[in-house]
Write a protein that holds these residues in place. Structure first.
Motif, PDB file in Angstrom:
ATOM      1  N   LEU A   1     -36.041  -4.468  11.150  1.00 38.08           N
ATOM      2  CA  LEU A   1     -36.463  -3.198  11.747  1.00 38.08           C
ATOM      3  C   LEU A   1     -36.998  -2.187  10.741  1.00 38.08           C
ATOM      4  N   LEU A   2     -36.469  -2.229   9.504  1.00 36.32           N
ATOM      5  CA  LEU A   2     -36.828  -1.192   8.541  1.00 36.32           C
ATOM      6  C   LEU A   2     -38.343  -0.998   8.404  1.00 36.32           C
TER       7      LEU A   2
ATOM      8  N   VAL B   1     -39.712   0.885  11.507  1.00 40.99           N
ATOM      9  CA  VAL B   1     -39.212   2.264  11.569  1.00 40.99           C
ATOM     10  C   VAL B   1     -39.811   3.081  10.431  1.00 40.99           C
ATOM     11  N   TYR B   2     -39.880   2.447   9.264  1.00 46.62           N
ATOM     12  CA  TYR B   2     -40.380   3.135   8.076  1.00 46.62           C
ATOM     13  C   TYR B   2     -41.836   3.566   8.235  1.00 46.62           C
TER      14      TYR B   2
ATOM     15  N   ILE C   1     -43.477   4.058  10.971  1.00 44.47           N
ATOM     16  CA  ILE C   1     -43.569   5.125  11.988  1.00 44.47           C
ATOM     17  C   ILE C   1     -43.162   6.464  11.374  1.00 44.47           C
ATOM     18  N   ALA C   2     -42.068   6.436  10.591  1.00 39.98           N
ATOM     19  CA  ALA C   2     -41.615   7.683   9.945  1.00 39.98           C
ATOM     20  C   ALA C   2     -42.700   8.221   9.015  1.00 39.98           C
TER      21      ALA C   2
ATOM     22  N   PHE D   1     -36.822   9.762   6.727  1.00 38.01           N
ATOM     23  CA  PHE D   1     -37.321  10.377   7.953  1.00 38.01           C
ATOM     24  C   PHE D   1     -38.035  11.688   7.653  1.00 38.01           C
TER      25      PHE D   1
ATOM     26  N   THR E   1     -39.944  -8.278  17.373  1.00 40.88           N
ATOM     27  CA  THR E   1     -40.796  -7.138  17.045  1.00 40.88           C
ATOM     28  C   THR E   1     -41.542  -7.405  15.742  1.00 40.88           C
TER      29      THR E   1
END
Lengths: 280, 289
Positions: free
Chosen positions: A24-25, A28-29, A31-32, A51, B107
């Motif tokens: 996931l990192l 998420v990264y 996107i941040a 973030f 994902t």
């Protein structure tokens, strides 16, 4: 159901945590990063601090305007739609014949079709470049769409054959007695009964067509025709080292459609994957 | 039973056949033909020759490219299978929350390769936004210039590709695990087997067919990987991460040498066949052990 001792549970959950961060990192990264301002990206990030302090959504608008992400998005969408419809139309008749026909060497034929699935687009794109340039089909939308359909066809045929196999043949017979032709049986009986399988195939093909890079990268030189996957390299060229937050925003635009499909339609994708491999 | 007398198969296979012939069969044959010419992009005349093969095989870069390909494929495939199996087993425990891992893994798998490469390139960077290096430093480690050293750049391509590819392998392993009859575990329990014995005597042997399919599929996909490496390193530094697929592109479209590109394309086909054959042999050999 199993019962696990506490130490075993701790071990299992540590594996779980490490793998979850690993998978996931990056998403998420990115996107941040895509929501940070030019000043914020200079603030060094690490695993526990990445973030954004304020969300700068205008990065997305800037990317759309400056590197024509909107054009690329539209091109990708057109290719995805043409591919998923075209490939089904081409796959139905042969999937029907493979499912209902009785002939020798059917398995050999299936293996033969799957063999093509293994051939890389890189290999075929070299000769295709050569004959497309002679036919003046380089830098045409239809030229590219045809190759997209071709590279998704073997797997889709295979998948649809499996879906048709699962529909009882009694249904065909009943329709035939009512005067349906074979084509009528396929269109009126099999295809409507196969809708969940068709949905799986379509979602699977859409994700693959969205990600397809080699064909447009090798065969298109007109950037008005670029899909997102190729257009984003423009962003990499112009934004690297200067405005990484814009590059990240372009990346998020490219990955979001596929990721949203996964989150909402997981079941269909899993079915396509497992059906394709188990029968292979 | 009625005979299928009026079922004209030829017509039904027509769309598939036409497309496969135009976009696969003919190109494959033509790639082999082109490899025996001196065709260049933008040049009209060409003659038949084996000089492209001689040029490719006498190029000292070829050994480096083949070594890169071997290292990339072997490590990527191993870790994709390993993590895939691990995720499959974790999902199979049915413990609370494990399901998220499935979504996370798929994902990563659906992120377009180009974007995966760009993302990891940013993460491996030495700049302020290089999350990996900054985290190393936080724990007292040294910064690593991943993209400028040959070994670490190759490592970066492997990590990126393992990240992308594990979802596929994990889902297949999970599907196979779910297919194992629970009665077999109960029988093993009655025989007094511990969980390690159960894993090696029941789970692993039953998973073997799927592992084999998985191995072949992943290997071919890995040999064919292009997009993630291109956007991550462009094959660099130098040619440290140039695998066969990138070399094929560089020869064909950067050096405009269609014939030499075709030679590399032929090498790609050969390496897919070689890898697959070796694996299948190894798996077969284990059966007799």
């Amino acid at each position: 159901m199993h019962k696990y001792t506490l130490p075993t549970k701790i071990l299992l959950y540590s594996f779980f945590a490490v793998l979850l961060v690993f998978f996931l990192l990056p998403v998420v990264y990115i996107i941040a990063l895509s929501l940070k301002s030019a000043e914020q990206i200079l603030d060094p990030v690490h695993l526990f601090n990445f973030f954004p302090k304020q969300l700068q959504f205008s990065n997305y608008g800037a990317v759309m305007k400056n590197i024509e992400m909107d054009v690329y998005l539209l091109n990708s969408a057109k290719l995805v739609v043409t591919t998923s419809i075209g490939v089904l139309l081409a796959a139905f008749p042969s999937a029907y014949a493979l499912s209902r026909g009785k002939f020798k060497r059917k398995n050999l034929m299936l293996i033969g079709i799957l063999f093509f699935q293994m051939v890389s687009p890189i290999i075929i794109s070299i000769p295709i470049y050569w004959f497309y340039s002679k036919l003046h089909m380089l830098n045409t939308y239809y030229g590219i769409a045809l190759i997209y359909i071709a590279i998704h066809l073997p797997f889709t045929t295979f998948l649809m054959k499996g879906v048709f196999d699962a529909i009882p043949e009694d249904l065909d017979e009943a329709a035939k007695i009512d005067g349906c032709s074979r084509f009528g049986v396929m269109v009126r009986i099999l295809i409507p009964s196969a809708l969940p399988g068709i949905a799986s195939a379509t979602i699977f093909n859409s994700i693959n067509a969205w990600s397809q890079f080699i064909i447009p990268f090798f065969l298109l030189s007109d950037n008005k025709l670029y899909p997102v996957s190729v257009g984003i390299l423009q962003a990499q060229g112009s934004y690297q080292d200067l405005s990484t937050h814009y590059l990240a925003a372009a990346g998020v635009i490219g990955l979001l459609p596929a990721v949203l499909l996964v989150i909402f339609l997981q079941k269909f994708i899993l079915r396509a994957l497992i059906a394709g491999a188990v029968k292979g | 039973m009625k005979k299928e007398g009026n079922f004209k198969l030829v017509y039904w296979f027509l769309p598939l056949a036409v497309i496969l012939v135009f976009f696969y069969l003919y190109p494959l044959a033509d790639a082999i033909r082109l490899s025996f010419t001196n065709t260049r992009i933008g040049k009209l005349d060409s003659v038949y020759t084996v000089r492209s093969y001689i040029r490719v095989f006498s190029d000292p870069d070829l050994l480096i490219v083949l070594r890169n390909t071997l290292v990339f494929v072997v490590f990527t495939v191993f870790f994709q299978l390993f993590f895939g199996l691990l995720v499959g087993l974790l999902l199979e425990t049915q413990l609370r929350g494990m399901g998220i891992l499935k979504v996370a893994m798929i994902t990563a798998w659906v992120v377009p390769g180009v974007i995966a490469g760009i993302t990891w390139n940013i993460m491996f960077s030495s700049s302020a936004w290089g999350v990996i290096n900054n985290t190393f430093e936080l724990f007292g480690g040294n910064r690593v210039p991943f993209m400028t050293r040959p070994a670490t750049a190759l490592l970066a391509t492997i990590i990126t590709n393992v990240w992308r590819g594990t979802g596929f392998s994990g889902i297949l392993q999970y599907g196979a695990l779910r297919g194992i009859d629970p009665q077999l575990y109960e029988a093993a329990d009655i025989d007094g087997a511990n969980s390690r014995q159960k894993f090696f005597r029941v789970t692993l042997p039953l998973l073997k067919p799927m592992l084999m399919i998985n191995l072949v599929l992943i290997t071919i996909a890995t040999v064919n990987t292009y997009d993630a490496i291109w956007s991550l390193t462009q094959g660099g530094p130098g040619i440290a991460t140039t695998v066969l697929s990138l070399q094929t592109y560089k020869s064909t479209f950067l050096r405009m040498n269609l014939a030499q590109g075709a030679v590399y394309a032929v090498l790609m086909i050969v390496s897919s066949i070689v890898f697959t054959t070796i694996y299948l042999r190894l798996m077969k050999g284990q059966d007799h052990a």
